[in-house]
Design a protein around this motif. Sequence first.
Motif, mmCIF file in Angstrom:
data_model
loop_
_atom_site.group_PDB
_atom_site.id
_atom_site.type_symbol
_atom_site.label_atom_id
_atom_site.label_comp_id
_atom_site.label_asym_id
_atom_site.label_seq_id
_atom_site.Cartn_x
_atom_site.Cartn_y
_atom_site.Cartn_z
ATOM 1 N N GLU A 14 -2.426 64.412 49.175
ATOM 2 C CA GLU A 14 -1.466 63.825 50.299
ATOM 3 C C GLU A 14 -1.593 62.498 49.917
ATOM 4 O OE1 GLU A 14 -0.169 65.591 52.722
ATOM 5 O OE2 GLU A 14 1.148 63.751 53.090
ATOM 6 N N ILE A 15 -2.566 61.820 49.338
ATOM 7 C CA ILE A 15 -2.641 60.320 48.992
ATOM 8 C C ILE A 15 -1.580 60.199 47.952
ATOM 9 C CG2 ILE A 15 -4.006 58.492 48.186
ATOM 10 C CD1 ILE A 15 -6.472 59.930 49.527
ATOM 11 N N ALA A 16 -1.544 60.932 46.922
ATOM 12 C CA ALA A 16 -0.447 60.688 45.853
ATOM 13 C C ALA A 16 0.800 60.832 46.194
ATOM 14 C CB ALA A 16 -0.933 61.717 44.560
ATOM 15 N N LEU A 17 1.068 61.623 47.322
ATOM 16 C CA LEU A 17 2.308 61.781 47.944
ATOM 17 C C LEU A 17 2.823 60.373 48.544
ATOM 18 C CD1 LEU A 17 2.095 65.551 49.084
ATOM 19 C CD2 LEU A 17 3.756 64.556 47.168
ATOM 20 N N THR A 18 1.648 59.915 49.301
ATOM 21 C CA THR A 18 2.007 58.828 50.284
ATOM 22 C C THR A 18 2.293 57.602 49.405
ATOM 23 O OG1 THR A 18 0.633 59.930 51.888
ATOM 24 C CG2 THR A 18 1.120 57.344 52.308
ATOM 25 N N LYS A 19 1.282 57.445 48.091
ATOM 26 C CA LYS A 19 1.575 56.208 47.367
ATOM 27 C C LYS A 19 2.983 56.184 46.632
ATOM 28 C CE LYS A 19 -3.151 55.678 46.031
ATOM 29 N NZ LYS A 19 -4.271 55.959 44.850
ATOM 30 N N ALA A 20 3.360 57.433 46.335
ATOM 31 C CA ALA A 20 4.803 57.532 45.674
ATOM 32 C C ALA A 20 5.868 57.195 46.698
ATOM 33 C CB ALA A 20 5.029 58.968 44.967
ATOM 34 N N ARG A 21 5.760 57.670 47.938
ATOM 35 C CA ARG A 21 6.882 57.255 48.981
ATOM 36 C C ARG A 21 6.827 56.023 49.091
ATOM 37 N NH1 ARG A 21 4.340 60.136 53.060
ATOM 38 N NH2 ARG A 21 4.676 62.024 51.842
ATOM 39 N N THR A 22 5.518 55.484 49.448
ATOM 40 C CA THR A 22 5.326 53.996 49.636
ATOM 41 C C THR A 22 6.401 53.216 48.380
ATOM 42 O OG1 THR A 22 3.544 54.126 50.638
ATOM 43 C CG2 THR A 22 3.785 51.831 50.036
ATOM 44 N N ALA A 23 5.838 53.473 47.320
ATOM 45 C CA ALA A 23 6.491 52.826 46.222
ATOM 46 C C ALA A 23 8.005 52.532 46.270
ATOM 47 C CB ALA A 23 6.087 53.056 44.828
ATOM 48 N N ALA A 24 8.529 53.977 46.714
ATOM 49 C CA ALA A 24 9.951 54.193 46.684
ATOM 50 C C ALA A 24 10.777 53.388 47.848
ATOM 51 C CB ALA A 24 10.369 55.750 46.641
ATOM 52 N N ILE A 25 9.933 53.820 48.954
ATOM 53 C CA ILE A 25 10.768 53.362 50.279
ATOM 54 C C ILE A 25 10.390 52.024 50.657
ATOM 55 C CG2 ILE A 25 11.055 55.724 51.161
ATOM 56 C CD1 ILE A 25 9.171 55.296 53.022
ATOM 57 N N ARG A 26 9.368 51.424 50.262
ATOM 58 C CA ARG A 26 9.135 49.882 50.334
ATOM 59 C C ARG A 26 9.571 48.995 49.331
ATOM 60 N NH1 ARG A 26 6.777 46.746 54.586
ATOM 61 N NH2 ARG A 26 5.824 45.072 53.412
#
Lengths: 142, 142, 142, 142
Positions: free
Chosen positions: C62-74
């Motif tokens: 879940e942490i890897a998914l959240t980090k990837a999402r953060t980088a993309a949408i932020r």
Amino acid sequence: MDEAFISRNHVRLSCKGAHVVVHAAEKKAAAMGVPQCIAVVDDGGNLLAFSRMDSARIGSIEIALTKARTAAIRRQRSEQVGGEDAQTKLRIAMASRLALTPMAGGIPIVVDGEVIGGVGVSSGTAEQDVECGEAGIAALLG
Amino acid sequence: MDEAFISRNHVRLSCKGAHVVVHAAEKKAAAMGVPQCIAVVDDGGNLLAFSRMDSARIGSIEIALTKARTAAIRRQRSEQVGGEDAQTKLRIAMASRLALTPMAGGIPIVVDGEVIGGVGVSSGTAEQDVECGEAGIAALLG
Amino acid sequence: MDEAFISRNHVRLSCKGAHVVVHAAEKKAAAMGVPQCIAVVDDGGNLLAFSRMDSARIGSIEIALTKARTAAIRRQRSEQVGGEDAQTKLRIAMASRLALTPMAGGIPIVVDGEVIGGVGVSSGTAEQDVECGEAGIAALLG
Amino acid sequence: MDEAFISRNHVRLSCKGAHVVVHAAEKKAAAMGVPQCIAVVDDGGNLLAFSRMDSARIGSIEIALTKARTAAIRRQRSEQVGGEDAQTKLRIAMASRLALTPMAGGIPIVVDGEVIGGVGVSSGTAEQDVECGEAGIAALLG
């Protein structure tokens, strides 16, 4: 970079375009005397524009959002989700963990054959919701 | 019915009013060169109008919604949530199950001394977010 | 249709490109002797490719998914979320309702100046996670 | 320690094995001309590998994950969940809080009579999804 790692020339819905959809849907809803919730999302299902008309149901906010998201990320009208079978419709909604809905009122926004977003309308009957969404898209596509 | 069972003469923000706030905030954001996500909710914290400007971050959609909701249902500017103490601020956010945020950029909309809604702005600095929200409310209150 | 309603010529990360990122990150992780979870999402934060290496922690998925999402949408490296201030970092994570994280290991994927996705790595130290993510992006950009 | 307190000699799906399943499923999908979302999870239902092929629906990501999880942690093909009765199928999905789905396309990965994981495929018809998942497992089992 190897060109196979990317694809090019994609179209994106602008904020201005999203509001054109919302406002045209609102105009149609006003003409019908049916206050609506109207949501427009981009091709990734992320919110671009939203409006809840006076007297539209608060309980329809989430439904309009879900319809718009469904149309965009499923790339079909929301009522087409699961085809004609009632059980399949329910199963898809649940398997998506409620991200998708088979309720009428979500319509993909298609430009140059590519789905660039979706509009979702909720508060009226299925027919009224669809009619408002279509009016929104018609105003966009001109 | 006993009049004590109800209260009367409440003011409610209209859909038109909500869009005036959104559009004035957008105009200010455009003048600042900072694309923003802007949300307006009613006194119950329920969404009325939303806009994500071109190039505003997708990751700011939810934050703008949370700020607007905070201002409306907490009835104070979001940065005032929890006062000056950092721990209290975090605890309120968590105790609300993340419905509330202490981040600047959520401003209550007050008419006749009553909070009738809130605006939330996110994508810029705290100062830019607040400035856009205030511009939106100023356009409403005239 | 009015051209102001859309924008054109956007680049999109392909499935092949996403796997190049994942596999190069895995190779670096293997060379470091640190099994990792690696996620790649598109510009809308939606999952494209994922790998959990043998012995990588399940708690890191879940942490890897959240980090990837953060980088993309932020549209920034995840450790840059909220700048230098610890409180601001927490507040942004919570205001996003935990869609965003300020933990190091999420890196935007940028082509032609546009963020087309993000990679997130989790299971090692912050430095190891970042190093693997960078190796993944380097393999993509060639 | 009493040997009755533990059990030994369990088989576990490796990262490499998971990617073999994903890639063989992708190859079948490409041959069919049906872009798919493909997920592989371990015996605990936790994600090992994932791929969203170009043009596969974003709305199918979550469904593929749910199908894979269902096959692994229910230890049966997802379409067998709840047997033949439509109501039972829905009730199981809901009672699991949507962790399980009765939609076809989730297949357990069985080695030496033990379920060591599951594959889930979504974006095509039920038959296409199953065919791709089976191709993935066939490549693994050789």
